[in-house]
Design an enzyme around this catalytic site. Structure first.
Site, short mmCIF file in Angstrom:
data_model
loop_
_atom_site.label_atom_id
_atom_site.label_comp_id
_atom_site.label_asym_id
_atom_site.label_seq_id
_atom_site.Cartn_x
_atom_site.Cartn_y
_atom_site.Cartn_z
N GLU A 468 6.71 -3.01 -5.70
CA GLU A 468 7.94 -2.33 -5.25
C GLU A 468 9.22 -2.86 -5.88
OE1 GLU A 468 6.79 -0.69 -0.85
OE2 GLU A 468 7.10 -2.84 -1.07
N GLU A 612 4.00 -12.37 6.56
CA GLU A 612 3.87 -11.51 5.39
C GLU A 612 3.92 -12.31 4.09
OE1 GLU A 612 5.77 -7.38 3.59
OE2 GLU A 612 6.74 -8.39 5.28
#
Length: 675
Positions: A468, A612
């Site tokens: 991304e 994460e």
């Protein structure tokens, strides 16, 4: 900073749980300033732990969304905190400062969370709560107080409204029957826009015979909080037990949530503690028939059980719900559904519990019409799934995030997930009714999405890559390869069903380019020139897409891109992909190093919950758990999803492991062992 390889070491954080037990994670020291809660969940309702005695941090309901907070998009809603309570001993309320020798423990086999502590020289206290697996909207908390001397106790169940809810209504009712009195503490409130009615109710379960139960008193503090309580005298050495059973449900789940919350609570009361726990334990016994057993590495075994436990806890058979990246552990990512499900969590669930995986793909099937409207609005044909999805299936990405309009590979991920469900189950009727409608509509999207610039140049331009950090690029490797897979699988599905596929699908697939650099490495996108990457992209073409199958090319791409991942700020799934690929290539030592690298730096105390990113503080990251479990199943375990079902490839284990056993695999619940 880009690095060649990271040397992995096990880091023991201050306050971390004791290791080794394969099923229990025990926190022997509770530090409220360095505490990340762990979740007890049943696929519908999640209860997040707190370091404070008798408190619960969050109660989260799957499928309950409304507009509030940032982004002008749907957000997960917190429910009423229906397990918060307090305990007084001789008129003094117990808090964290008054509790000594506190320990907390997650029992993953029984899906229970227990806290024990001492209250001075007066009492020893224990309480355990469960999100009952067999009752989707119901929770239970067991409390035991052992008197060290003669004492009086007051136990209170407190119903408190989350700040975001409005128009709170509180109710108290006693249903008196010849054999039982049911005291119901109930609240309802509207979601921020008034779209949903959220309701919760609970009751005490006492062990005494009817007529000798403590008297329950109701108190209303203010509109947002009320409670019911009882008092009891205990003699030295006496242990007193009681329970709280409660239910929470919204109008997103039921047309009459207020009455249904009370009915569910009454049902739990009349079932009784022992029957509730018996059915709960049996349900989890069934889930754990699909397991991963590592011999020779106790800490890895415990960690893998934790990952499986969370994947099982965050999903549920018989629904049309799909887990968000943080599951039911809080409000992370607004509870939205991304590719995190289809590419990372879903394959592991599909292999171990196809019946649960069916719920995840049903979520997408029921939002197919919304995906078709999304494609229409962007000028495309077929179905274009949103990057972030919530209740309705419309695009829910905040407008400041470019992934909403441009991260199109999600559509291929959904199509591939539908095909994989058929591959594992071989359910042709499902493929005809639900799988093929998804596959054909997503294939139609890609046929209209490509720009036809001549043979080998059916370009897919202006996308956000799977990596991304690469925004608005052309011919991204993963997007293009996933589109090819989607088109190929739609064609294959038509053949299975005896239907005629659109010939344009394979024509388009054969002309979508996969770019190369001068050194022969697969190029991440048209303008990629060696910069750092946020997460795996090109390497996904080897697994799971299998668009690149040449071993030399797999190695070349792997050795190049593993040096392009920075030390920090990247999600856990990337290293899991490296693990899977190296295990499949037979390099067990490198695979094991990447396996440890995939999650050890991401752990938070005291329950080893995964964040994460390395050093991150946003657990629980179920996406990472899904990727890591895949590295066990499809990497070290060698499992492979093919058009004829699950097969096992040759692989190798790291020297730290004596054996790896996969049980309950696929619809036939097979066992695979690797020595």
């Amino acid at each position: 900073m880009i690095r060649k390889y990271l040397l992995v070491s096990i880091v023991f954080f201050s306050g971390f749980c004791s290791a080794q037990d394969p099923w229990r994670i025990t926190a022997e020291k509770i530090d409220p300033n360095n505490y990340y809660g762990v979740t007890a969940a049943n696929g519908m309702i999640g209860i997040v732990s707190s370091p404070e005695p008798f408190k619960v941090k969050d109660v989260v309901l799957a499928g309950a969304y409304d507009l509030y907070g940032r982004g002008r998009v749907s957000n997960f809603l917190k429910s009423f905190n229906l397990l918060n309570m307090y305990l007084e001993v001789d008129g003094k309320r117990i808090d964290g400062k008054a509790a000594s020798n506190m320990q907390q423990e997650l029992d993953m086999k029984k899906a229970s969370f227990t806290t024990t502590f001492d209250y001075g020289d007066k009492a020893a206290v224990s309480y355990t709560y469960y999100s009952l697996r067999h009752l989707p909207y119901t929770v239970l908390m067991d409390v035991a107080v052992t008197a060290k001397k003669d004492i009086g106790i007051t136990g209170a169940s407190v119903m408190e409204s989350p700040d975001a809810l409005k128009d709170v209504q509180n109710y108290y009712n006693e249903i008196d029957r010849p054999h039982v009195v049911i005291s119901l503490l109930t609240s309802s409130a509207k979601s921020p826009t008034g779209k949903l009615l959220m309701c919760a109710s609970n009751t005490f379960l006492f062990g005494e015979a009817h007529g000798s139960e403590p008297r329950v008193i109701h108190e209303m503090w203010d509109n947002n909080m009320h409670l019911m309580k009882f008092t009891k005298r205990l003699k030295a050495g006496e242990t007193y037990r009681f329970s709280i059973a409660g239910s929470s449900i919204t109008s997103a789940h039921h047309d009459d949530p207020l009455n249904e919350a009370e009915r569910a609570t009454i049902f739990a009361k009349l079932e009784g503690r022992d029957r509730l726990l018996n059915f709960h334990h049996k349900a989890w016994e069934e889930l754990w028939k699909s397991d991963i057993t590592i011999e020779g590495d106790p800490q890895s075994q415990q960690d893998i059980h934790s990952m499986l436990y969370h994947l099982y806890s965050f999903s549920r058979e018989g629904t049309a719900l799909s887990p968000s990246p943080m599951g039911l552990s809080g409000l992370g990512y607004n509870g939205h559904v991304f590719w995190d499900t289809e590419l990372w969590m879903y394959p592991a669930i599909l292999v171990l519990h196809p019946e649960i995986a069916k719920s995840l793909v049903e979520y997408r099937y029921q939002r197919l019409d919304a995906a078709k409207r999304n494609a229409f609005s962007k000028g495309y044909k077929g179905a274009m799934y949103p990057w972030e999805s919530a209740e309705t299936g419309v695009e829910e990405t905040p407008v400041w995030a470019l992934s909403g309009p441009f991260e199109h590979h999600i559509t291929a991920c959904v199509g591939i997930a539908a095909w994989n469900y058929y591959c594992v189950t071989q359910d042709k009727q499902w493929l005809r009714d639900k799988g093929y409608p998804i596959l054909s509509a997503t294939a139609d999207f890609w046929a209209s999405r490509v720009e036809r610039n001549g043979p080998g140049h059916y370009d897919i331009k202006n996308v956000v890559a799977a990596d991304e950090w690469a925004e608005n690029v052309d011919n991204n490797a993963f997007t293009n390869a996933a589109a090819k897979s989607n088109l190929q699988f739609a064609t294959e599905a038509a053949k299975v069903l005896g239907m005629t596929a659109d010939q344009d699908w394979m024509h388009v697939a054969s002309n979508i380019p996969i770019l190369k650099m001068d050194n022969g490495v697969t190029r991440e996108h048209a303008t990629y020139s060696g910069e750092g990457i946020k997460q795996a992209d090109v390497n996904l073409l080897s697994y799971p897409l299998k668009q690149i199958t040449d071993v030399a090319q797999i190695k070349k791409d792997l050795e190049y891109y593993e040096t392009r991942v920075p030390n920090e700020g990247t999600p856990a799934m990337t290293q899991a992909v490296f693990t899977t690929l190296y295990a499949r290539l037979g390099n067990a030592d490198k695979a094991y190093r990447w396996f440890k690298e995939s999650y050890i730096p991401n752990l938070n105390p005291p329950f080893r919950v995964i964040a994460e990113t390395k050093g991150g503080t946003n657990p629980y990251f179920a996406t990472g758990a899904g990727g890591i479990i895949q590295s066990l199943l499809m990497g070290f375990g060698g499992l492979d999803i093919t058009s004829t079902g699950i097969v096992q490839l040759k692989t190798s284990l790291p020297k730290q492991w004596k054996s790896l056993t996969l049980t309950g695999v696929g619809p036939q619940k097979k066992t695979f062992s690797i020595k």
